[in-house]
Design an enzyme around this catalytic site. Structure first.
Site, PDB file in Angstrom:
ATOM      1  N   HIS A 129       2.494   0.013  -4.986  1.00 30.05           N
ATOM      2  CA  HIS A 129       1.302  -0.604  -5.577  1.00 30.05           C
ATOM      3  C   HIS A 129       0.107   0.231  -5.100  1.00 30.05           C
ATOM      4  O   HIS A 129       0.127   0.776  -3.986  1.00 30.05           O
ATOM      5  CB  HIS A 129       1.211  -2.035  -5.047  1.00 30.05           C
ATOM      6  CG  HIS A 129       0.155  -2.878  -5.663  1.00 30.05           C
ATOM      7  ND1 HIS A 129      -1.159  -2.784  -5.303  1.00 30.05           N
ATOM      8  CD2 HIS A 129       0.219  -3.851  -6.608  1.00 30.05           C
ATOM      9  CE1 HIS A 129      -1.864  -3.671  -6.011  1.00 30.05           C
ATOM     10  NE2 HIS A 129      -1.060  -4.327  -6.800  1.00 30.05           N
ATOM     11  N   ASP A 206       5.013  -2.971   3.055  1.00 37.64           N
ATOM     12  CA  ASP A 206       4.241  -3.852   2.169  1.00 37.64           C
ATOM     13  C   ASP A 206       5.189  -4.963   1.712  1.00 37.64           C
ATOM     14  O   ASP A 206       6.073  -4.725   0.888  1.00 37.64           O
ATOM     15  CB  ASP A 206       3.720  -3.014   0.992  1.00 37.64           C
ATOM     16  CG  ASP A 206       3.061  -3.869  -0.090  1.00 37.64           C
ATOM     17  OD1 ASP A 206       3.152  -5.112  -0.027  1.00 37.64           O
ATOM     18  OD2 ASP A 206       2.464  -3.277  -1.005  1.00 37.64           O
ATOM     19  N   GLN A 209       5.805  -8.685  -2.141  1.00 39.09           N
ATOM     20  CA  GLN A 209       6.771  -9.275  -3.084  1.00 39.09           C
ATOM     21  C   GLN A 209       8.056  -9.702  -2.386  1.00 39.09           C
ATOM     22  O   GLN A 209       9.022 -10.084  -3.050  1.00 39.09           O
ATOM     23  CB  GLN A 209       7.103  -8.268  -4.203  1.00 39.09           C
ATOM     24  CG  GLN A 209       5.923  -7.836  -5.031  1.00 39.09           C
ATOM     25  CD  GLN A 209       5.309  -8.985  -5.851  1.00 39.09           C
ATOM     26  OE1 GLN A 209       5.889 -10.065  -5.999  1.00 39.09           O
ATOM     27  NE2 GLN A 209       4.111  -8.757  -6.370  1.00 39.09           N
ATOM     28  N   LYS A 232       0.502 -15.341  -2.897  1.00 33.16           N
ATOM     29  CA  LYS A 232       1.719 -15.140  -3.696  1.00 33.16           C
ATOM     30  C   LYS A 232       2.847 -16.036  -3.191  1.00 33.16           C
ATOM     31  O   LYS A 232       3.959 -15.992  -3.705  1.00 33.16           O
ATOM     32  CB  LYS A 232       2.162 -13.676  -3.616  1.00 33.16           C
ATOM     33  CG  LYS A 232       1.209 -12.698  -4.313  1.00 33.16           C
ATOM     34  CD  LYS A 232       1.802 -11.308  -4.295  1.00 33.16           C
ATOM     35  CE  LYS A 232       0.786 -10.214  -4.518  1.00 33.16           C
ATOM     36  NZ  LYS A 232       0.335 -10.085  -5.892  1.00 33.16           N
ATOM     37  N   CYS A 371      -0.944  -1.940 -11.421  1.00 34.04           N
ATOM     38  CA  CYS A 371      -1.483  -1.211 -10.254  1.00 34.04           C
ATOM     39  C   CYS A 371      -0.462  -0.232  -9.691  1.00 34.04           C
ATOM     40  O   CYS A 371      -0.356  -0.053  -8.470  1.00 34.04           O
ATOM     41  CB  CYS A 371      -1.954  -2.168  -9.159  1.00 34.04           C
ATOM     42  SG  CYS A 371      -3.196  -3.312  -9.710  1.00 34.04           S
TER      43      CYS A 371
HETATM   44  N1  7TS Z   1       1.606  -4.774  -2.821  1.00 29.28           N
HETATM   45  C1  7TS Z   1       2.421  -5.241  -3.765  1.00 29.28           C
HETATM   46  C2  7TS Z   1       3.854  -4.826  -3.772  1.00 29.28           C
HETATM   47  C3  7TS Z   1       1.908  -6.122  -4.720  1.00 29.28           C
HETATM   48  O1  7TS Z   1       2.723  -6.596  -5.666  1.00 29.28           O
HETATM   49  C4  7TS Z   1       0.546  -6.482  -4.680  1.00 29.28           C
HETATM   50  C5  7TS Z   1      -0.080  -7.366  -5.733  1.00 29.28           C
HETATM   51  C6  7TS Z   1      -0.248  -5.987  -3.653  1.00 29.28           C
HETATM   52  C7  7TS Z   1       0.315  -5.124  -2.746  1.00 29.28           C
HETATM   53  C8  7TS Z   1      -1.677  -6.374  -3.505  1.00 29.28           C
HETATM   54  O2  7TS Z   1      -1.763  -7.714  -3.184  1.00 29.28           O
HETATM   55  P1  7TS Z   1      -3.204  -8.392  -3.039  1.00 29.28           P
HETATM   56  O3  7TS Z   1      -2.895  -9.797  -2.639  1.00 29.28           O
HETATM   57  O4  7TS Z   1      -3.915  -7.632  -1.974  1.00 29.28           O
HETATM   58  O5  7TS Z   1      -3.848  -8.277  -4.360  1.00 29.28           O
HETATM   59  N2  7TS Z   1       0.554  -7.295  -6.968  1.00 29.28           N
HETATM   60  C9  7TS Z   1       0.086  -7.789  -8.124  1.00 29.28           C
HETATM   61  C10 7TS Z   1       0.806  -7.682  -9.299  1.00 29.28           C
HETATM   62  O6  7TS Z   1       1.917  -7.171  -9.360  1.00 29.28           O
HETATM   63  N3  7TS Z   1       0.110  -8.249 -10.277  1.00 29.28           N
HETATM   64  O7  7TS Z   1      -1.059  -8.696  -9.774  1.00 29.28           O
HETATM   65  C11 7TS Z   1      -1.081  -8.409  -8.433  1.00 29.28           C
END
Ligand code: 7TS
Length: 419
Positions: A129, A206, A209, A232, A371
């Protein structure tokens, strides 16, 4: 990490009643929320924990010798302890941040930015990401270190032979995602961490997910830093966690400075307070921590192994439904070894058009590059449609996805109206 075969299925219909938003109707249809990889919905217990906090405990933490300040501090620090237990870690290593992105940036600025220079190297992967990619590009540009990338193979898995070759050379940090937000690939993180350690590197994982969906033990993975997002995993937006080995956090500079993170301030110089508080400058999101605590209790009550098994079953079913629709290309490894994330395209139809038509039927999916532009380039597409599942999703919602995709095909098969 594989789904537990024979696991007791979730009482989904009963669980769904805990989520008020799932009763919404969208464009005249029942909502089928298939976008939990972006953010999950929240159960009533989480909403209640937030309002209860404001109603009966609101005060600033770690300050003030009064009863409400004690209540607020108790909730905040209990949340830290429960987060630590949830990922099998020590509370001293748990830093509250806003989201995964902020957790990774904290390491990029506070550790890498201060310890790396020309001649050092960082290794990331092609499936990251942007949150676990762009901060490392920034580190490269600011420190002059090298940035290398582990490629993804044609099945959407990391090329482990290439990873081994890259990590044969001395490396300072490996940054890798536990589960891909596009492909659903579950990476062999323990193996990659061991490779990283053999090359002298630290390993940042990371877990955005992973933590919401399956049991994670940072101890077993032997990771050095592990970041994830509360929003999430049924928790409120604005909550996230960076876990780091306490001794590494000691060697990490604070990303933000100011109140609540100091030991002594004189006109000449300032010393930091102890880890993890030295990273939590200013008033934190206390209500968010109360909500996250409730989310963790809710997930523990269900059991993550059962959540994992339920999502894997739904993904399997969705794959069957999609193949019946026809003209659909799916991306990523075989469905047998991946969790509830499915990326696909409908032949000849732009993913944004697919998303719009699905929305008209009440089916919420994400369409775009997710992303992950380097990964899109590897897949040879600009964007995909992504359906992602969580503990509250049902086969009926997958059927609604299938029916709406059949409509997409029908609409795009019709001859264009005369100009
Ligand atoms: N890393 C992964 C693997 C992610 O899926 C996401 C967010 C992030 C980092 C960033 O997370 P945040 O909470 O800092 O935004 N992924 C997604 C997505 O797949 N669709 O919207 C956000």
């Amino acid at each position: 990490m594989s789904p537990v075969s024979g696991a007791v299925l979730l009482p989904v219909e009963r669980l769904r009643r805990d989520f008020p938003i799932l009763g919404e109707r969208i464009n005249g249809h029942p909502l089928a929320y298939l976008d939990s990889a972006a953010t999950s919905q929240k159960p009533q217990v989480v909403l209640d924990a937030i309002t209860d906090y404001y109603r009966a405990a609101n005060a600033n933490v770690h300050r003030g010798a009064h009863a409400l300040a004690e209540r607020a501090t108790d909730i905040f620090e209990t949340a830290r302890e429960r987060v630590a237990r949830f990922i099998d870690a020590d509370p001293q290593g748990v830093v509250f941040v806003r989201n995964t992105t902020e957790g990774i940036n904290l390491v990029a600025y506070g550790w890498a930015g201060h310890h790396l220079g020309p001649g050092d190297r960082l290794v990331v992967t092609e499936m990251e990401h942007h949150s676990n990619f762009v901060p490392w590009q920034e580190v490269r540009d600011r420190t002059g270190c090298e940035l290398a990338m582990i490629p993804v193979d044609d099945d959407g898995r990391l090329d482990l032979a290439a990873a081994a070759r890259l990590l044969e050379r001395p490396t300072r940090l490996l940054a890798v995602t536990h589960v891909s937000n596009v492909l659903g690939t579950v990476n062999p993180v323990a193996e990659l961490v061991a490779m990283a350690h053999r090359s002298g590197a630290l390993a940042l994982v990371d877990g955005a997910q992973a933590v919401p969906h399956r049991p994670v033990s940072v101890r077993q993975l032997d990771a050095d830093f592990y970041a994830f997002s509360g929003h999430k995993m049924l928790g409120p937006t604005g909550t996230g966690v960076l876990w780091g080995r306490p001794e590494l956090l000691e060697a990490t500079h604070p990303f933000l400075t100011g109140g609540s993170m100091i030991s002594v301030v004189t006109p000449e110089r300032t010393t930091w307070t102890e880890v993890p508080h030295k990273f939590e400058a200013g008033t934190p999101d206390i209500a968010g921590a109360a909500g996250l605590l409730a989310a963790i209790e809710y997930l523990e009550g269900i059991g993550l192994a059962a959540v994992d098994a339920h999502e894997a079953e739904l993904a399997h079913y969705a794959m069957e439904v999609l193949s019946e629709v026809g003209d659909i290309t799916c991306y990523g490894p075989p469905v047998s070894d991946r969790p509830g994330i499915l990326s696909f395209n409908v032949r000849g139809v732009h993913p944004h058009d697919v998303g719009t038509i699905l929305d008209r039927a009440g089916v919420a999916v994400r369409a775009g590059h997710h992303c992950c532009q380097p990964l899109m380039r590897r897949l040879g597409v600009a964007a995909t449609v992504r359906a992602s599942f969580y503990l509250y999703n049902t086969r009926a919602e997958v059927d609604a996805l299938g029916a709406a995709l059949t409509d997409v095909r029908r609409i795009f098969a019709e001859p264009a109206p005369p100009a």
